[in-house]
Design an enzyme around this catalytic site. Structure first.
Site, PDB file in Angstrom:
ATOM      1  N   ASP A 152      14.893 -19.602  33.610  1.00 48.53           N
ATOM      2  CA  ASP A 152      14.218 -19.749  34.908  1.00 48.53           C
ATOM      3  C   ASP A 152      14.444 -21.150  35.492  1.00 48.53           C
ATOM      4  O   ASP A 152      14.690 -21.299  36.686  1.00 48.53           O
ATOM      5  CB  ASP A 152      12.704 -19.509  34.761  1.00 48.53           C
ATOM      6  CG  ASP A 152      12.371 -18.030  34.574  1.00 48.53           C
ATOM      7  OD1 ASP A 152      13.191 -17.184  34.997  1.00 48.53           O
ATOM      8  OD2 ASP A 152      11.315 -17.725  34.003  1.00 48.53           O
ATOM      9  N   ASP A 159      13.597 -19.955  22.327  1.00 46.38           N
ATOM     10  CA  ASP A 159      13.747 -18.491  22.308  1.00 46.38           C
ATOM     11  C   ASP A 159      15.184 -18.051  22.054  1.00 46.38           C
ATOM     12  O   ASP A 159      15.429 -16.906  21.681  1.00 46.38           O
ATOM     13  CB  ASP A 159      13.282 -17.884  23.635  1.00 46.38           C
ATOM     14  CG  ASP A 159      11.784 -18.068  23.848  1.00 46.38           C
ATOM     15  OD1 ASP A 159      11.143 -18.688  22.992  1.00 46.38           O
ATOM     16  OD2 ASP A 159      11.271 -17.590  24.879  1.00 46.38           O
TER      17      ASP A 159
HETATM   18  P1  FBP Z   1      10.648 -21.720  27.566  1.00 48.15           P
HETATM   19  O1  FBP Z   1      11.264 -20.421  27.953  1.00 48.15           O
HETATM   20  O2  FBP Z   1      10.138 -22.486  28.704  1.00 48.15           O
HETATM   21  O3  FBP Z   1      11.558 -22.514  26.694  1.00 48.15           O
HETATM   22  O4  FBP Z   1       9.376 -21.432  26.663  1.00 48.15           O
HETATM   23  C1  FBP Z   1       9.456 -20.651  25.549  1.00 48.15           C
HETATM   24  C2  FBP Z   1       8.107 -20.411  24.923  1.00 48.15           C
HETATM   25  O5  FBP Z   1       7.940 -21.212  23.776  1.00 48.15           O
HETATM   26  C3  FBP Z   1       7.959 -18.935  24.581  1.00 48.15           C
HETATM   27  O6  FBP Z   1       8.485 -18.657  23.314  1.00 48.15           O
HETATM   28  C4  FBP Z   1       6.483 -18.732  24.714  1.00 48.15           C
HETATM   29  O7  FBP Z   1       6.161 -17.409  25.059  1.00 48.15           O
HETATM   30  C5  FBP Z   1       6.100 -19.649  25.827  1.00 48.15           C
HETATM   31  O8  FBP Z   1       7.034 -20.690  25.811  1.00 48.15           O
HETATM   32  C6  FBP Z   1       4.716 -20.197  25.685  1.00 48.15           C
HETATM   33  O9  FBP Z   1       4.429 -20.969  26.792  1.00 48.15           O
HETATM   34  P2  FBP Z   1       3.246 -22.022  26.916  1.00 48.15           P
HETATM   35  O10 FBP Z   1       3.735 -23.284  26.302  1.00 48.15           O
HETATM   36  O11 FBP Z   1       3.095 -22.168  28.388  1.00 48.15           O
HETATM   37  O12 FBP Z   1       2.066 -21.459  26.213  1.00 48.15           O
END
Ligand code: FBP
Length: 552
Positions: A176, A205
């Site tokens: 994104d 991820d």
């Molecule tokens: P990105 O896609 O921004 O790298 O984030 C990945 C992640 O760690 C996911 O695995 C998880 O679902 C999400 O972020 C959790 O987001 P937050 O830190 O906002 O709780």
């Protein structure tokens, strides 16, 4: 400030650079390939990205002739969830800039993309950079999930770039955020700005990858951190022989993390969301699969085991995916009205006239705590926050019920005692492995070369990652080459295509070959903690996924 012995030691670690980027700056030569196309939707994307579409692939080689020693002003943003190695991307970028011209300046935007919109910066000095080399976390400048999407946000970003006199902005983020980088690159050029925009592939991820981006950074360290913990649970389970551990693992959509951890630890069950979707498996079918292993192992006298559950699973179960898509759309359309209702009974009443009856019925079958979690705030990109949905508890509850029913029919006579876990945040800020430390530093350095070569709308790319770092290849991939149009949250948008687990790929096929044995026997592996110092076969190995994908 007092620091740990490991942190102190890691300050002196010198990340390895590929040969094409090491040595003298004058030796780096930039080669361009033929024009490129997007993944699909060529005409539409060409008209959205009028000035940046279809640029050539860029490769750096050792040679003579590039003039990349000019003075530059660059701003850097950490965007989205933390991933081990982010500080090293900044260090690589900083070192490249300063090596080429000591007068160049690197600004850090505080708190993610909002730092660019609101012009919140810090000048990154040698002293600051040295304090964060080879450390985990994003705390050098902080991160955020703000999406640059409104006309005002684009205009403010341009304003900031002008005020600071920036030659370039580097956005370190996932799919994104790099989509956002592509839009920003186009916006800047279309509005007469010379500020270039370069992306960097970050996310634990592992789903930002393609032929030119072999992996996103942070995946290696996060998987190895979770695998250590899972391995410890495997050993605990095998010692006491009394618990089934249900472990949810991060990875918002793709199951790459769960699959890699399965290779590292050989659990009894590892669910793969992409397979669930392809086979249109219902929740009940998934419970069948788990119970089959529990019953079989119990017959062998093993009332214990390990189940790995990818975080994004619920979004791949057909009936639940449909429900979530519909919830996302109605909540996005009537955000304000929905935000005023807080208790589940009223929320269900609100939904009853807005989503189809079939989905409403699915919602009613969910335990209230889980139903509530489906209705929590979306992230700024409109995604449901799967890290907050307790899928492991949903599954364990259903498994327990099913086993009780089987016991009544005398189909099962074992003892099912369980523990649930969620490993996610534990792995996102670990000290980067040597692999991630080297990879990130190289990505940052490569971003510098792209900027110094006057390029925009590219993502930094470092490839050939299963070879020693000296043999890695570096360059840039046009962001539009990774894009297509997708329906997201009520409208069709240009986006970078997410790389899910490929069911025809070698990693998945290797897993399938082994999983029946793992489901019945105890084949656990105990990978132990990440090692930073010692022999290369212990300290410098890439993930098993990468090896299975690229080893000939
Ligand atoms: P990105 O896609 O921004 O790298 O984030 C990945 C992640 O760690 C996911 O695995 C998880 O679902 C999400 O972020 C959790 O987001 P937050 O830190 O906002 O709780």
């Amino acid at each position: 400030m007092s620091i740990s012995a490991l942190q102190n030691a890691r300050y002196t670690y010198k990340p390895k650079l590929p040969d094409c980027l090491s040595g003298s700056i004058e030796d780096i030569t930039v080669e361009s390939g033929a024009p490129t196309e997007s993944i699909s939707d060529f005409e539409q994307l060409r008209s959205i990205f009028k000035t940046t579409y279809g640029k050539p692939l860029i490769t750096f080689v050792k040679g003579k002739g590039s003039n990349i020693k000019h003075e530059l002003k660059v701003g850097v943003i950490l965007s989205g969830g933390q991933a081990p190695g982010g500080h090293n991307v900044i260090a690589g970028l900083f070192d490249g800039l300063k090596k080429a011209n000591p007068n160049s300046v690197l600004y850090g935007f505080n708190g993610g993309p909002s730092g660019l919109i609101n012009n919140k910066t810090v000048i990154l000095t040698q002293e600051i950079i040295d304090e964060y080399r080879n450390t985990g976390g994003f705390d050098m400048i902080g991160s955020g999930r703000t999406k640059i999407e409104t006309a005002e946000q684009f205009a403010s970003s341009l304003q900031t770039a002008k005020k600071l006199g920036l030659n370039a902005v580097v956005i370190i983020g996932g799919d994104d955020s790099n989509t956002n980088a592509a839009l920003l690159a186009e916006y800047f050029l279309a509005n007469g700005s010379t500020t270039q925009v370069i992306g960097c592939p970050k996310t634990i991820d592992g789903d930002l990858k393609n032929d030119y981006i072999e992996t996103s950074f942070g995946f290696d360290t996060a998987c190895k951190t979770y695998s250590e913990l899972i391995g410890n649970l495997c050993r605990d389970a095998n010692s006491s022989k009394k618990y089934w551990h249900f472990i949810k693992l991060m990875g918002r959509a793709a199951s790459h993390i769960a699959l890699e951890c399965a290779f590292q630890t050989q659990p009894n069950i590892c669910l793969i969301s992409e397979e669930v979707e392809a086979k249109r498996m219902s929740l009940e079918k998934i419970v069948d699969q788990i119970c089959a292993s529990i019953v079989k192992r119990s017959e062998n006298g093993d009332d214990f085991g390990i189940v790995l559950i990818p975080e994004g699973l619920v979004e791949f179960i057909p009936e639940i995916k449909k429900l979530i898509d519909e919830l996302n759309d109605v909540i996005a359309e009537e955000e304000k009205s929905f935000a005023t209702i807080t208790n589940l009974i009223d929320q269900m009443y609100w939904l009853s006239s807005r989503i189809p009856e079939s989905s409403y019925r699915v919602m009613q079958t969910l335990p209230p705590d889980i139903a509530k979690q489906f209705l929590m705030d979306r992230d700024p990109h409109g995604n449901v926050q799967v890290s907050r949905i307790e899928t492991e508890k949903l599954l364990v509850g259903m498994v327990e019920k099913r086993l009780a029913a089987m016991k009544e029919k005398q189909l099962y006579s074992g003892k099912f005692t369980y523990q649930t876990h969620f490993f996610g945040y534990e792995g996102r800020c670990a000290f980067p492995t040597n692999f991630d430390a080297d990879y990130c530093y190289s990505l940052g350095f490569s971003a510098f070369v792209l900027i110094a070569s006057g390029l925009t709308g590219y993502i930094s790319s470092v490839r050939n990652l299963i070879a020693p770092a000296s043999e890695w290849l570096a360059g840039g991939v046009p962001l539009t080459m990774m894009m297509n149009l997708e329906h997201r949250h009520g409208s069709t948008k240009p986006v970078i295509k997410k790389a899910l687990v490929d069911l025809n790929g070698n990693p998945y096929k290797t897993f399938v070959k082994n999983r029946e044995t793992w489901a019945e026997k105890t084949c656990f592996l105990f990978p132990g903690a990440i090692q930073y110092y010692g022999p290369a076969e212990v300290c410098d190995q890439p993930t098993i996924t990468l090896k299975l994908e690229y080893e000939k």
